[in-house]
Design a protein around this motif. Structure first.
Motif, PDB file in Angstrom:
ATOM      1  N   THR A   3      54.770   2.588  41.077  1.00 51.23           N
ATOM      2  CA  THR A   3      55.138   3.971  41.336  1.00 51.23           C
ATOM      3  C   THR A   3      53.889   4.776  41.671  1.00 51.23           C
ATOM      4  O   THR A   3      52.759   4.310  41.517  1.00 51.23           O
ATOM      5  CB  THR A   3      55.826   4.576  40.108  1.00 51.23           C
ATOM      6  N   THR A   4      54.109   5.997  42.116  1.00 55.19           N
ATOM      7  CA  THR A   4      52.994   6.879  42.437  1.00 55.19           C
ATOM      8  C   THR A   4      52.164   7.162  41.202  1.00 55.19           C
ATOM      9  O   THR A   4      50.935   7.192  41.257  1.00 55.19           O
ATOM     10  CB  THR A   4      53.523   8.193  43.037  1.00 55.19           C
ATOM     11  N   ARG A   5      52.814   7.348  40.076  1.00 51.84           N
ATOM     12  CA  ARG A   5      52.095   7.613  38.822  1.00 51.84           C
ATOM     13  C   ARG A   5      51.224   6.421  38.440  1.00 51.84           C
ATOM     14  O   ARG A   5      50.083   6.583  38.019  1.00 51.84           O
ATOM     15  CB  ARG A   5      53.098   7.925  37.711  1.00 51.84           C
ATOM     16  N   GLN A   6      51.753   5.216  38.567  1.00 54.59           N
ATOM     17  CA  GLN A   6      50.973   4.019  38.256  1.00 54.59           C
ATOM     18  C   GLN A   6      49.743   3.929  39.161  1.00 54.59           C
ATOM     19  O   GLN A   6      48.656   3.580  38.699  1.00 54.59           O
ATOM     20  CB  GLN A   6      51.821   2.763  38.421  1.00 54.59           C
ATOM     21  N   LYS A   8      48.120   6.397  40.644  1.00 54.99           N
ATOM     22  CA  LYS A   8      47.154   7.432  40.280  1.00 54.99           C
ATOM     23  C   LYS A   8      46.400   7.064  39.014  1.00 54.99           C
ATOM     24  O   LYS A   8      45.177   7.223  38.942  1.00 54.99           O
ATOM     25  CB  LYS A   8      47.861   8.776  40.097  1.00 54.99           C
ATOM     26  N   VAL A   9      47.113   6.560  38.020  1.00 61.83           N
ATOM     27  CA  VAL A   9      46.470   6.172  36.768  1.00 61.83           C
ATOM     28  C   VAL A   9      45.554   4.976  36.997  1.00 61.83           C
ATOM     29  O   VAL A   9      44.444   4.922  36.454  1.00 61.83           O
ATOM     30  CB  VAL A   9      47.526   5.886  35.678  1.00 61.83           C
ATOM     31  N   MET A  44      52.733   1.994  31.188  1.00 66.13           N
ATOM     32  CA  MET A  44      51.370   2.516  31.078  1.00 66.13           C
ATOM     33  C   MET A  44      50.667   2.097  29.784  1.00 66.13           C
ATOM     34  O   MET A  44      49.759   2.772  29.316  1.00 66.13           O
ATOM     35  CB  MET A  44      51.344   4.052  31.162  1.00 66.13           C
ATOM     36  N   GLN A  84      43.458  13.756  30.800  1.00 66.60           N
ATOM     37  CA  GLN A  84      44.443  13.426  31.829  1.00 66.60           C
ATOM     38  C   GLN A  84      45.555  12.507  31.321  1.00 66.60           C
ATOM     39  O   GLN A  84      46.666  12.539  31.826  1.00 66.60           O
ATOM     40  CB  GLN A  84      43.769  12.740  33.025  1.00 66.60           C
ATOM     41  N   LEU A  85      45.238  11.650  30.353  1.00 65.94           N
ATOM     42  CA  LEU A  85      46.218  10.677  29.871  1.00 65.94           C
ATOM     43  C   LEU A  85      46.528  10.930  28.405  1.00 65.94           C
ATOM     44  O   LEU A  85      45.638  11.212  27.615  1.00 65.94           O
ATOM     45  CB  LEU A  85      45.676   9.248  30.024  1.00 65.94           C
TER      46      LEU A  85
END
Length: 111
Positions: A3-6, A8-9, A44, A84-85
């Motif tokens: 995914t986009t989130r994955q 970015k992280v 995550m 951020q996380l």
């Protein structure tokens, strides 16, 4: 499929880990460690990190050293990306031997 989130992280972790390893390898002359890829699990919680080590003869030694200091590396990563996380993923380190594979293919083609 990530995914986009994955993505970015993964990029964030790759950038910060590369800065951490750059600072640590300044103390070891003749060794270059770079973070070639980070793959993060869908929840995550686990980040599989692939390290490219030069010279490749010392790759197993460096990976063993990194795995022994994994808690300190994760803590350092947490202090860098804590804003951020919410959860810092568990880190797993592997040798990225793609450069050796490419070199072997080139050598075989030249024969």
């Amino acid at each position: 499929m990530e995914t986009t989130r994955q993505n970015k992280v993964s990029r964030l972790i790759q950038k910060e880990l590369s800065l951490i390893f750059q600072a640590q390898t300044r103390q070891m002359p003749g060794v270059l460690v770079s973070v070639s890829a980070v793959r993060i699990s869908p929840d995550m919680s686990i980040a599989r990190t692939y390290l490219s080590v030069f010279p490749s003869e010392r790759a197993e030694e460096i990976i063993q050293n990194v795995n022994n200091n994994m808690k300190a590396i994760r803590f350092d990563l947490g202090t860098r990306v804590g804003k951020q996380l919410r959860i810092i993923p568990e880190l797993k380190f592997f040798v990225d031997d793609s450069l050796d594979y490419i070199d072997n293919i080139d050598r075989l083609l030249k024969q």
